[in-house]
Enzyme design. Sequence first.
Site, PDB file in Angstrom:
ATOM      1  N   ARG A  42       0.814  -1.214   0.000  1.00  0.00           N
ATOM      2  CA  ARG A  42       0.000   0.000   0.000  1.00  0.00           C
ATOM      3  C   ARG A  42       0.851   1.268   0.000  1.00  0.00           C
ATOM      4  O   ARG A  42       0.522   2.240  -0.693  1.00  0.00           O
ATOM      5  CB  ARG A  42      -0.943  -0.016   1.204  1.00  0.00           C
ATOM      6  CG  ARG A  42      -1.975  -1.138   1.117  1.00  0.00           C
ATOM      7  CD  ARG A  42      -3.002  -1.042   2.210  1.00  0.00           C
ATOM      8  NE  ARG A  42      -4.020  -2.088   2.063  1.00  0.00           N
ATOM      9  CZ  ARG A  42      -5.100  -2.201   2.839  1.00  0.00           C
ATOM     10  NH1 ARG A  42      -5.308  -1.316   3.804  1.00  0.00           N
ATOM     11  NH2 ARG A  42      -5.962  -3.172   2.654  1.00  0.00           N
TER      12      ARG A  42
ATOM     13  N   ASP B 122     -15.497   9.717   8.811  1.00  0.00           N
ATOM     14  CA  ASP B 122     -14.478   8.692   8.589  1.00  0.00           C
ATOM     15  C   ASP B 122     -13.130   9.400   8.451  1.00  0.00           C
ATOM     16  O   ASP B 122     -13.068  10.555   8.001  1.00  0.00           O
ATOM     17  CB  ASP B 122     -14.768   7.876   7.327  1.00  0.00           C
ATOM     18  CG  ASP B 122     -14.028   6.540   7.311  1.00  0.00           C
ATOM     19  OD1 ASP B 122     -14.660   5.519   7.641  1.00  0.00           O
ATOM     20  OD2 ASP B 122     -12.822   6.528   6.995  1.00  0.00           O
TER      21      ASP B 122
END
Length: 277
Positions: free
Chosen positions: A40, A149
């Site tokens: 990632r 979020d």
Amino acid sequence: MESQGNFAYSIADFHRVQEIARAEAGIYLPLSKRNLVFSRVSRRIRATGQDSFRSYLDYVTSKAGQAELQELICVLTTNVTQFFREKVHFDHLQQELLPTLATRLRHGGRGRLWSAACSTGQEPWSMAMSVLSTLPDALHFDMKILATDINHAVVETGRRGEYWLDDLQGVPVHWRDRYMDTISADKFIIDEEVRRLVTFRSLNLNKPWPFHGQFDAIFCRNVVIYFDDETRNALWQRLAERLVPGGFLYVGHSERVDALQPCRLEVVAPTIYRKKD
């Protein structure tokens, strides 16, 4: 020092990512996540034109790299969600909280719900549909849903409210017809009435919160599984403080609140807690 792909990747690099994730977002990355971190973070190294893990991590920890630091945190988070996920929570919301809340609203009170890790929006939209099914004229009262979020990209997806047919597995067909508009044969968008109930914001749960009100229900599900014990317990305490007496906290199926007494919470069902009056 190992070489994976185009970048050298040492255990020291992994430990730096660990420290950044813990400090910025409370995320605990065990050694078993080392390869996932490489995969990632490498994408962000390429995107920023850096030539190594060291230079990239130096950059995100500098003043100039603060925007990229948020991108790093985003790629380290996992966003798995669906409409009406863990349906028992929505059944409880509709049966135990919303009828009482509807009465309060009709008598001039206020209603507040919080989706504290909203991901791409399916959870808060499910909450909004539940509210409107119980109180069709909810928009005439002081009723609001907050959706937050840490990942700004998924917040924006939620705010757009556009979903493919395959994403709507948990939505009853009559609710889809009532609360969503058709874009194409296989794509839908949340309709305007539902949209007016929900406000989306980017928010790091482990940083100061820019609001001070309390909520009748908080959904914080499948989040603390990424935190260590200290961070997890601190978050439960903060969330409990933001519940009105009698309010409900809904957590993920593999999560639990251990410190019930300090949080003034009681178990009413597995993964459902009530704040004591």
